[in-house]
Write an enzyme that holds these catalytic residues in place. Sequence first.
Site, PDB file in Angstrom:
ATOM      1  N   LYS A 246      -2.307  -1.797  -3.349  1.00 46.70           N
ATOM      2  CA  LYS A 246      -3.378  -0.928  -2.854  1.00 46.70           C
ATOM      3  C   LYS A 246      -2.900   0.528  -2.936  1.00 46.70           C
ATOM      4  O   LYS A 246      -2.420   1.082  -1.959  1.00 46.70           O
ATOM      5  CB  LYS A 246      -3.751  -1.305  -1.417  1.00 46.70           C
ATOM      6  CG  LYS A 246      -4.831  -0.422  -0.800  1.00 46.70           C
ATOM      7  CD  LYS A 246      -5.181  -0.865   0.610  1.00 46.70           C
ATOM      8  CE  LYS A 246      -6.189   0.081   1.242  1.00 46.70           C
ATOM      9  NZ  LYS A 246      -6.651  -0.377   2.579  1.00 46.70           N
TER      10      LYS A 246
ATOM     11  N   GLU B 254       0.825  -1.210   0.000  1.00 49.99           N
ATOM     12  CA  GLU B 254       0.000   0.000   0.000  1.00 49.99           C
ATOM     13  C   GLU B 254       0.860   1.260   0.000  1.00 49.99           C
ATOM     14  O   GLU B 254       1.241   1.754   1.068  1.00 49.99           O
ATOM     15  CB  GLU B 254      -0.946   0.018   1.205  1.00 49.99           C
ATOM     16  CG  GLU B 254      -1.839   1.247   1.242  1.00 49.99           C
ATOM     17  CD  GLU B 254      -2.759   1.295   2.448  1.00 49.99           C
ATOM     18  OE1 GLU B 254      -3.481   2.309   2.603  1.00 49.99           O
ATOM     19  OE2 GLU B 254      -2.758   0.341   3.250  1.00 49.99           O
TER      20      GLU B 254
END
Length: 399
Positions: free
Chosen positions: A277, A235
């Site tokens: 992400k 992420e």
Amino acid sequence: MPEITEINSASTPTNLFSVPDLIAQRTTIRDVHLYPYQSAFVAKELMDIANALVHPRGKGIYATDETPDAMESVFDAAMGNDHHGISEKEEMKWTEEQHRERRKKWREFAYTIIPAEYVSGVILYAETLHDFHLGPLLTDRGIIPGVRANGELAPIPVSTEDFRAEFRVQGLDDLLIKMQRARAAGARFSKWRVQIACSSAAVGLPSQLSLDIQANTLAQFAAISQEAGLVPVVEPDIMFDGDADLTRSTQVHEKAISLIYERMKAHGVLLEGSLIKPSFPQPGLKHPSRSNVLPEDIALATLTVISRTVSAAVPGVAFLSGGLPPAVATQYLAAVNALVNSSAPGTPFARLPRLTFSFGRALQGDALKYWVKDDEKAAKFELEKWARSCWHAARGEVI
């Protein structure tokens, strides 16, 4: 007769992964060529889980990995005051156990209500997985449990010289043990967030040092996660609180994600068993264009970044909402997928992997406002409504 070595849960693995490769010789993978250090058996499981998190199209991930302190702040915000929905005098009488019980009750409610037809996986905080033991609640509903892997932020020392602090993320040292424990508790994927500053070129953020640190950290996390048998979700959260315009944000996203995958390859990460992400490229809050940027502008910038940086080997991209209002986050996701839908066959945008959501506040924010006031019927309605909206957005549909 060759020597027989006893294998147990404490044995050192003989391949990339921590799960002993006891039946690898009976496992055949025809989708990817594996290197000698990669276990066919575990690679297949990682690939299966990664694909299940983004298939069928529309399904996404519900992020519920707030720390206990952050969760208390979420409750406060939902009530519209700073006292947990009660008077300050009453709050002072609350024990830690009472706070803990409230967190558990909310998680149980949300995990029971969130529609499995729209959500493929849920990211849990360690407390929720190990202390509340709520992983099986999700598994029984056909939802894949995951776990937050990253620790807390700490300033990069040289970045504080001119008060423009950039951050590194702690938690790599004992990560393998934590991820093995999470897998034993039912988790099948893990997520690590890094925070990347983004400003105009004149201000100069992010620094190359920060980009290098974040890329190496995410690559190490991904390799360790796969070693423990968990699908890593990397992420890179590129902030939008600065003065960057859309072009600058797009450039930073492209540079950061390219470097992340370069380091992941160097660390031997199986890309087919991983997800990313990312944030949406967007003008910063301090840039004047912020107020009139269109979802279609965000979509074009986003797909440009993804098509240039994310390998076709990666099964899917699950965007973070990053504190955006639910309507805005879903509009951006819908615009991204609508542009994919309208792209001609064979063009770069038409060849992209699944593009879905990994939202937290955008999914649960409105529901919490009712739940903290004991209106579970309204909370259920809001949670289901936003899960359904996200599902449609991940298909390029507007409702």
